[in-house]
Design an enzyme around this catalytic site. Structure first.
Site, PDB file in Angstrom:
ATOM      1  N   ASP A 246       8.201  -8.668 -39.030  1.00 20.67           N
ATOM      2  CA  ASP A 246       7.482  -9.838 -39.535  1.00 20.67           C
ATOM      3  C   ASP A 246       7.648  -9.882 -41.048  1.00 20.67           C
ATOM      4  OD1 ASP A 246       4.665  -8.813 -40.752  1.00 20.67           O
ATOM      5  OD2 ASP A 246       5.081  -7.677 -38.933  1.00 20.67           O
TER       6      ASP A 246
ATOM      7  N   ASP B 262      -3.715 -14.781 -37.558  1.00 19.36           N
ATOM      8  CA  ASP B 262      -3.884 -13.515 -38.264  1.00 19.36           C
ATOM      9  C   ASP B 262      -5.352 -13.335 -38.644  1.00 19.36           C
ATOM     10  OD1 ASP B 262      -3.853 -11.362 -40.015  1.00 19.36           O
ATOM     11  OD2 ASP B 262      -2.029 -11.985 -41.035  1.00 19.36           O
TER      12      ASP B 262
ATOM     13  N   GLU C 174      -7.908 -10.759 -39.897  1.00 13.31           N
ATOM     14  CA  GLU C 174      -8.093  -9.445 -40.520  1.00 13.31           C
ATOM     15  C   GLU C 174      -8.883  -9.608 -41.826  1.00 13.31           C
ATOM     16  OE1 GLU C 174      -4.593  -7.777 -42.578  1.00 13.31           O
ATOM     17  OE2 GLU C 174      -3.479  -9.544 -41.871  1.00 13.31           O
TER      18      GLU C 174
END
Length: 216
Positions: A25, A113, A115
């Protein structure tokens, strides 16, 4: 009997090699030669950042998708790093899908995503859950083939507590143990089996900063 055991071990090893994969990634623009280098190292998947945590499209995304296609990367995903403080999660997803409207057929997954508890999110589990649910609801109808969640046991509970609202979506988790397997995975918040693992991070390879990923 010893021969049969050896044969079974060899078959298992060959099977695992045949049906497990590695990918990368990236969060910066990557050119054709870079992706060609990655392909030469047997990486078959590229996951490209398309939306940044500052609340805007990453304009390197489409050129990187084009370059990955030209290099012959087999599987191309994108990820969206949401901006909680910007509000309107639905708009963040639709902005991304509109930006990618000519590429949706080429993409396998949109990854959300999730986080950074205490850094990218509020201190309220309920507010964070509502925001993430808005992302998920919008993503389901945004035209992507598949939608998944990037998060980890060290991240998700700190953002949403015990909520299991993401359990029906494939999970891509991070644990930088360098191991290309799922042996380290422990169920949490309703997830019992991972889809992909980020097993190494902040690596410089082929002239680019990448993370490395494994899936079966």
């Amino acid at each position: 009997m010893r021969f049969l055991i050896s044969l079974l071990f060899a078959f298992t090893l060959i099977f695992n090699l045949a049906f497990s994969h590695i990918g990368i990634d990236v969060s910066s623009g990557t050119d054709v030669s870079g992706f060609e280098c990655f392909k030469g190292k047997k990486y078959s998947r590229a996951i490209i950042r398309c939306y940044e945590s500052i609340g805007s499209i990453d304009t390197n995304c489409k050129p990187s998708i084009e370059n990955a296609k030209k290099a012959g990367i087999e599987t191309i995903d994108v990820y969206l790093f949401p901006c909680y403080d910007c509000g309107n999660p639905e708009n963040q997803v639709t902005t991304t899908s509109h930006y990618l409207k000519d590429y949706l057929k080429d993409l396998d997954f949109l990854w959300l995503d999730i986080e950074g508890p205490g850094q990218y999110w509020s201190g309220s589990y309920d507010s964070n859950k509502k925001f993430i649910q808005g992302l998920l609801d919008s993503a389901k109808t945004a035209g992507f083939k598949h939608v998944g969640i990037y998060t980890s046991e060290s991240q998700w509970p700190g953002i949403v507590g015990s909520w299991d609202g993401g359990k029906d979506y494939p999970i891509w988790y991070a644990n930088y143990d360098g191991a290309e397997n799922f042996n380290d995975f422990s169920p949490f918040n309703g997830w019992t089996k991972p889809h992909m693992k980020q097993y190494a991070g902040n690596i410089n390879e082929c002239g680019f900063g990448i993370d490395k990923n494994y899936w079966e």
